[in-house]
Design a protein around this motif. Structure first.
Motif: not given
Length: 103
Positions: A22-30, A75-84
């Motif tokens: 859900s975080f990966s699909s929430d641009d505002m939260a990212i 633009f090269g930032v990994s959402v899974p790494i941010i989540w971790e």
């Protein structure tokens, strides 16, 4: 250090109801999390040497490095790494800072 605590607290609030999916699909939260990670890294640059030595368990350099990565390679930032980072790395940092601030 208070700025770091506040930024982590905001990140936790913004992501409290999210999973990685859900975080990966929430641009505002990212966007909000990335901005607060940048604040954390910038604030870490201004922590004095004595505090960094006293709180050696806080990954000061990594926080600064992540800020630089986010600012320069957005633009090269990994959402899974941010989540971790959110779920694994920020809670112990917050705990260490809160204990120190209570002194």
């Amino acid at each position: 250090m208070q700025d770091i605590v506040e930024a982590i607290t905001r990140i936790r609030r913004y992501t409290a109801t999210h999973t990685l999916a859900s975080f990966s699909s929430d641009d505002m939260a990212i966007d909000a999390v990335v901005r607060n990670l940048e604040v954390i890294g910038e604030a870490a640059r201004h922590v004095d040497d004595a505090t960094m030595q006293r709180l050696a368990g806080v990954p000061w350099r990594e926080m600064r490095d992540l800020r630089n990565l986010l600012v320069h390679e957005y633009f090269g930032v990994s959402v899974p790494i941010i989540w971790e980072t959110i779920v694994r790395d920020l809670p112990p940092v917050l705990a260490l800072l809160l204990v120190d601030l209570e002194r």
